[in-house]
Design a protein around this motif. Structure first.
Motif: not given
Length: 216
Positions: A32-41, A45-46
């Motif tokens: 599982p996973g995905g992309r880092l949002a602009a406002t997240e560390d 995010s994970i």
């Protein structure tokens, strides 16, 4: 970002994988996973992605594992993946979606891309840190008997660990403490087993030069 989420289940080390429904690598199993949002560390995010996508909310430990950057790791345009190790206590049973399942690390199904390498890297990191840190807290329930902890360490390390040796080593390092409570004795009777807990549930280096070794 990808997460190698590990848990001790049925006395074995398992990893959480979901089955791909689309190409590339359709029907193969992925981390599982995905992309880092602009406002997240990255840790926020994970944790969010695991909660949203595979309904895993109770990670007891998360750490960055490595960056996987082989130019050919996925077809098409180049994708660099930052991988994380996540641990779930053995007494938690997340309700995962139908396309998601826990798989034995030593008997993986066909995996997508380079995800088997990431799973094995997560396993290696966990095994190494069991030797010189208190990371066992992240695999164990809040309270446990020494016998239960032995099963957890044995499953994670891949070989049998003696309960008395494990208790002696961890107690000498100041990692374990008795709770003052017991569980009922088994059918054979005898002294009720004592319950223990980890003295700290944050990662600490306890013996930087220690290495658990399988029996000769």
């Amino acid at each position: 970002m990808l997460a190698g989420v590990l848990q001790i289940r049925d006395d074995g080390l398992r990893v959480l994988l979901w089955q791909r429904a689309q190409e590339p690598d359709v029907h193969r199993w992925s981390l599982p996973g995905g992309r880092l949002a602009a406002t997240e560390d990255v840790e926020t995010s994970i944790r969010r992605q695991l909660a949203e996508k595979v309904d895993v909310h109770k990670l007891s430990h998360v750490e960055q594992l490595s960056v996987f950057s082989n130019p050919d790791r996925v077809p098409g345009r180049r994708v660099v993946a930052t991988a994380f190790l996540g641990l779930v206590p053995s007494d938690i049973d997340p309700e995962v979606p139908a396309d998601t399942a826990w798989h034995p690390v030593d008997a993986l199904p066909p995996t997508a891309f380079d995800h088997e390498l990431i799973v094995l890297a997560a396993q290696d990191r966990l095994r190494a840190k069991l030797s010189y840190t208190n990371i066992g807290f992240a695999l164990a329930p809040a309270e446990f008997t020494v016998s239960e902890l032995r099963r957890i360490y044995s499953a994670a390390l891949g070989y049998q660990v003696a309960a008395t040796n494990l208790q002696r080593v961890l107690s000498r390092r100041g990692v374990l403490e008795p709770t003052g409570r017991t569980v009922p004795a088994g059918p054979a009777g005898g002294r009720p087993p004592a319950l223990f807990q980890f003295t700290c549930r944050d990662l600490q280096v306890t013996d930087p030069f220690a290495v658990f070794r399988p029996p000769a």
